[in-house]
Design a protein around this motif. Sequence first.
Motif, PDB file in Angstrom:
ATOM      1  N   GLU A 281     -23.447 -23.264 -12.237  1.00  0.00           N
ATOM      2  CA  GLU A 281     -23.671 -21.961 -11.594  1.00  0.00           C
ATOM      3  C   GLU A 281     -22.345 -21.295 -11.226  1.00  0.00           C
ATOM      4  O   GLU A 281     -22.148 -20.833 -10.095  1.00  0.00           O
ATOM      5  CB  GLU A 281     -24.580 -22.110 -10.375  1.00  0.00           C
ATOM      6  N   ILE A 282     -21.442 -21.236 -12.198  1.00  0.00           N
ATOM      7  CA  ILE A 282     -20.124 -20.639 -11.979  1.00  0.00           C
ATOM      8  C   ILE A 282     -20.240 -19.163 -11.612  1.00  0.00           C
ATOM      9  O   ILE A 282     -19.368 -18.594 -10.941  1.00  0.00           O
ATOM     10  CB  ILE A 282     -19.241 -20.834 -13.236  1.00  0.00           C
ATOM     11  N   SER A 288     -13.268 -14.733  -3.533  1.00  0.00           N
ATOM     12  CA  SER A 288     -12.097 -15.259  -2.829  1.00  0.00           C
ATOM     13  C   SER A 288     -11.597 -16.570  -3.428  1.00  0.00           C
ATOM     14  O   SER A 288     -10.410 -16.906  -3.325  1.00  0.00           O
ATOM     15  CB  SER A 288     -12.438 -15.473  -1.353  1.00  0.00           C
ATOM     16  N   LEU A 289     -12.490 -17.313  -4.035  1.00  0.00           N
ATOM     17  CA  LEU A 289     -12.106 -18.597  -4.623  1.00  0.00           C
ATOM     18  C   LEU A 289     -11.777 -18.469  -6.105  1.00  0.00           C
ATOM     19  O   LEU A 289     -11.115 -19.344  -6.669  1.00  0.00           O
ATOM     20  CB  LEU A 289     -13.237 -19.610  -4.424  1.00  0.00           C
ATOM     21  N   GLN A 290     -12.233 -17.405  -6.746  1.00  0.00           N
ATOM     22  CA  GLN A 290     -11.996 -17.250  -8.183  1.00  0.00           C
ATOM     23  C   GLN A 290     -10.514 -17.213  -8.518  1.00  0.00           C
ATOM     24  O   GLN A 290     -10.075 -17.806  -9.508  1.00  0.00           O
ATOM     25  CB  GLN A 290     -12.688 -15.976  -8.681  1.00  0.00           C
ATOM     26  N   ARG A 295      -5.752 -19.925 -10.917  1.00  0.00           N
ATOM     27  CA  ARG A 295      -4.394 -20.440 -10.837  1.00  0.00           C
ATOM     28  C   ARG A 295      -4.358 -21.941 -11.117  1.00  0.00           C
ATOM     29  O   ARG A 295      -3.454 -22.447 -11.808  1.00  0.00           O
ATOM     30  CB  ARG A 295      -3.803 -20.166  -9.443  1.00  0.00           C
ATOM     31  N   ALA A 296      -5.347 -22.668 -10.578  1.00  0.00           N
ATOM     32  CA  ALA A 296      -5.391 -24.113 -10.818  1.00  0.00           C
ATOM     33  C   ALA A 296      -5.544 -24.412 -12.304  1.00  0.00           C
ATOM     34  O   ALA A 296      -4.884 -25.314 -12.844  1.00  0.00           O
ATOM     35  CB  ALA A 296      -6.532 -24.731 -10.023  1.00  0.00           C
ATOM     36  N   LEU A 297      -6.388 -23.630 -12.989  1.00  0.00           N
ATOM     37  CA  LEU A 297      -6.594 -23.869 -14.415  1.00  0.00           C
ATOM     38  C   LEU A 297      -5.357 -23.510 -15.218  1.00  0.00           C
ATOM     39  O   LEU A 297      -5.045 -24.181 -16.217  1.00  0.00           O
ATOM     40  CB  LEU A 297      -7.799 -23.041 -14.903  1.00  0.00           C
ATOM     41  N   GLN A 298      -4.663 -22.478 -14.813  1.00  0.00           N
ATOM     42  CA  GLN A 298      -3.476 -22.056 -15.556  1.00  0.00           C
ATOM     43  C   GLN A 298      -2.302 -23.008 -15.346  1.00  0.00           C
ATOM     44  O   GLN A 298      -1.571 -23.317 -16.287  1.00  0.00           O
ATOM     45  CB  GLN A 298      -3.078 -20.636 -15.135  1.00  0.00           C
ATOM     46  N   GLU A 299      -2.122 -23.464 -14.112  1.00  0.00           N
ATOM     47  CA  GLU A 299      -0.946 -24.272 -13.781  1.00  0.00           C
ATOM     48  C   GLU A 299      -1.192 -25.774 -13.918  1.00  0.00           C
ATOM     49  O   GLU A 299      -0.242 -26.554 -13.975  1.00  0.00           O
ATOM     50  CB  GLU A 299      -0.485 -23.962 -12.347  1.00  0.00           C
ATOM     51  N   LEU A 338     -10.493 -14.741 -15.248  1.00  0.00           N
ATOM     52  CA  LEU A 338     -11.152 -16.045 -15.154  1.00  0.00           C
ATOM     53  C   LEU A 338     -12.253 -16.164 -16.208  1.00  0.00           C
ATOM     54  O   LEU A 338     -12.451 -17.240 -16.798  1.00  0.00           O
ATOM     55  CB  LEU A 338     -11.741 -16.234 -13.749  1.00  0.00           C
ATOM     56  N   PHE A 339     -12.958 -15.057 -16.462  1.00  0.00           N
ATOM     57  CA  PHE A 339     -13.996 -15.065 -17.495  1.00  0.00           C
ATOM     58  C   PHE A 339     -13.418 -15.465 -18.848  1.00  0.00           C
ATOM     59  O   PHE A 339     -13.963 -16.330 -19.549  1.00  0.00           O
ATOM     60  CB  PHE A 339     -14.649 -13.680 -17.580  1.00  0.00           C
TER      61      PHE A 339
END
Length: 503
Positions: A281-282, A288-290, A295-299, A338-339
């Motif tokens: 359920e993304i 606020s968390l997106q 950033r976590a996925l990129q870094e 993010l999408f």
Amino acid sequence: MPLLTDDAPALPLDAQGILELAARSMFQLFSSVSQGMFLVDRSGRIVWVNEGYQRFLPDLGFSSVDQFVGRTVEEVIPNTQMRRVLETGQPVLIDLLTNKAGTFVVSRIPLRDDADRVIGAIGIVLFDHPETTLQPLISKFALLQRDLDDARRELASQRRRSLVVTGDGERRSKYTFASFIGSSPAAAEVKRQARRAAQSSSPVLLLGETGTGKELLAHAIHAASSRAGGPFVSVNIAAVPDTLLEAEFFGVAPGAYTGASAKGRDGKFKLADGGTLFLDEIGDMPQSLQAKLLRALQEGEIEPLGSNKLVPFNVRILAATSRDLAALVREGKFREDLFYRLHVLPVRVPPLRVRRSDIPALVEALGEDLALRNGTPPPELLPEALALLAGQPWRGNIRELRNVLEQAVMRSDSQSIDAAQLERILREAGVEPAAPAPVQDAPLVSEADDESRYLRPLAEQVAELERRAIAAAMKAHSGNKLATARQLGISRATLYGRLENPE
């Protein structure tokens, strides 16, 4: 021991003489000890019936031999497999035949001429009433069947068991692609796409209505990937309060806030390190968390709540949603960057209404699961009940189907479930039952008969034809796998393998 005399008949010593003697002796033996015999010619017409077989004629609907002889074997003997013997030339030495006259142990033997051509076949009723005459043998096989059923239930229990926790506390996936029931074109296509996604390390986005099996496919993708030995960690974003999501994802440093544990707490990214993180359920993730997730996925690193230290991680992301993410992006409710980060390998999971031919197999699997959980025999749905299920729109998809089936099982006083029971349950749930429908799939693409359909690898076309043949046979036999396997001329083990792994 009697002595041989000079006038005793001599045995033939040539091969032809031995064969002729054996044939005469075997025919006389079968004629004397069998319960009945009949003969068909090459075209499958009855040409001879012995006296023993004539006693079965009234139960088959014939008052005289003249009405029986001269007709094709399929017309007069329901469920016979004699035609297959004529076509293949292969004998069926032992088989069970059930029709209006009863249940029999039978043999079917092809007859050949001097040129080794099949010119007919003989059918032999070895035993009638096998439930009494073959009781010791049937009891032994019944025991073996029970052992096999127990083994299948144990395997099903292991597949459906909640997440297995190993000795080091790591979580593992509990489903494989075999757990995604269905052999329809739509089911086969989504499994093909998911298998290809399993071979990649890119993010996968599972799209589809609620109850279609997105989480199951996420488990299966992990189990078939190179990360199968690592943990599989899932988080349902819709089920976690917004205020706790950041801590749920990234963890909490020791003493980060009043009341926080002095030891800290690992987040899902840390728990999934070396494995797969499934974000269910993304589409419900707060904005606020997106940004922090992006950033976590990129870094490839996270910062636990209350900490100034960056922690690297190695996680493959699988995400799922029943919402229209593209529409949310256009409305400004979901970050576009993010999408695109998640929408790398999209896999659209089809709703149940476009894979209606899978309903009998799903009902069987769900029924076995209910029987396992409740310690009861699995339910048997009558053909009109299956037709009713096939006609429903199933807005809740497989989850709704399971709910209806479970209610029917718990309310029924017998093992058999009819259409009337299902109609009552649907109406009580506020759903007006749709008209029954044949178990068939809504077409995914146009069925126009153009030559471009055949410009594909031959193996792919053969596999597609096999899937359609299995689906048609399952439909014709209302999901009965034994009858389906016999219709297609394959073993039940082969049929189970094709249903679980149609490629």
